[in-house]
Design a protein around this motif. Sequence first.
Motif, short mmCIF file in Angstrom:
data_model
loop_
_atom_site.label_atom_id
_atom_site.label_comp_id
_atom_site.label_asym_id
_atom_site.label_seq_id
_atom_site.Cartn_x
_atom_site.Cartn_y
_atom_site.Cartn_z
N TYR A 26 61.44 85.67 68.91
CA TYR A 26 62.70 86.34 69.17
C TYR A 26 62.78 87.48 68.17
O TYR A 26 62.69 87.25 66.96
N ALA B 133 63.75 92.03 67.40
CA ALA B 133 64.49 93.26 67.72
C ALA B 133 63.58 94.43 67.36
O ALA B 133 62.89 94.39 66.33
N GLU C 186 71.14 82.62 66.58
CA GLU C 186 72.24 82.31 65.66
C GLU C 186 72.41 80.80 65.49
O GLU C 186 72.68 80.33 64.38
N VAL D 102 66.29 90.12 71.25
CA VAL D 102 67.66 89.63 71.11
C VAL D 102 68.69 90.72 71.34
O VAL D 102 69.87 90.43 71.54
N GLU D 103 68.25 91.97 71.34
CA GLU D 103 69.17 93.08 71.60
C GLU D 103 69.51 93.19 73.08
O GLU D 103 70.54 93.76 73.43
N SER E 253 70.08 85.81 71.77
CA SER E 253 70.75 86.14 70.51
C SER E 253 71.60 84.97 70.03
O SER E 253 71.57 84.60 68.85
N ARG F 35 72.17 85.96 62.99
CA ARG F 35 71.14 86.45 63.93
C ARG F 35 70.00 87.03 63.12
O ARG F 35 69.90 88.23 62.91
N ALA G 249 71.63 88.32 75.52
CA ALA G 249 72.73 87.71 74.77
C ALA G 249 72.52 86.22 74.56
O ALA G 249 72.88 85.67 73.50
#
Length: 94
Positions: free
Chosen positions: A18, A20, A56, A45-46, A52, A63, A49
């Motif tokens: 995961y 970005a 978290e 993850v951008e 993301s 995140r 959702a």
Amino acid sequence: MTELTADNTANTAAFTVYFADWCPFCQRLLKGLDDEGVAYDRVDVETDAEASAWVESVNDGNRVVPTLKFWDGTTMTNPPVKKVLRKLKEREEA
């Protein structure tokens, strides 16, 4: 959550990264894995959702990327490539 590779194929690797695009730690890890010839799936993850939120959930509400999810359900956050390689060796030995 459907985990997809960059070419939108189903999750088939031993783990998913995961990440970005803006993250230098992600770029370093992905390059290191590529240099080692390691197969992995990845989820940005951008743009996802649900991914993301999952990141978290395994990082105390933060995140933090890169976060990896392995075949056995375990996770790693911002690991060095060598640690990932050791984890993959566990799978080979099982």
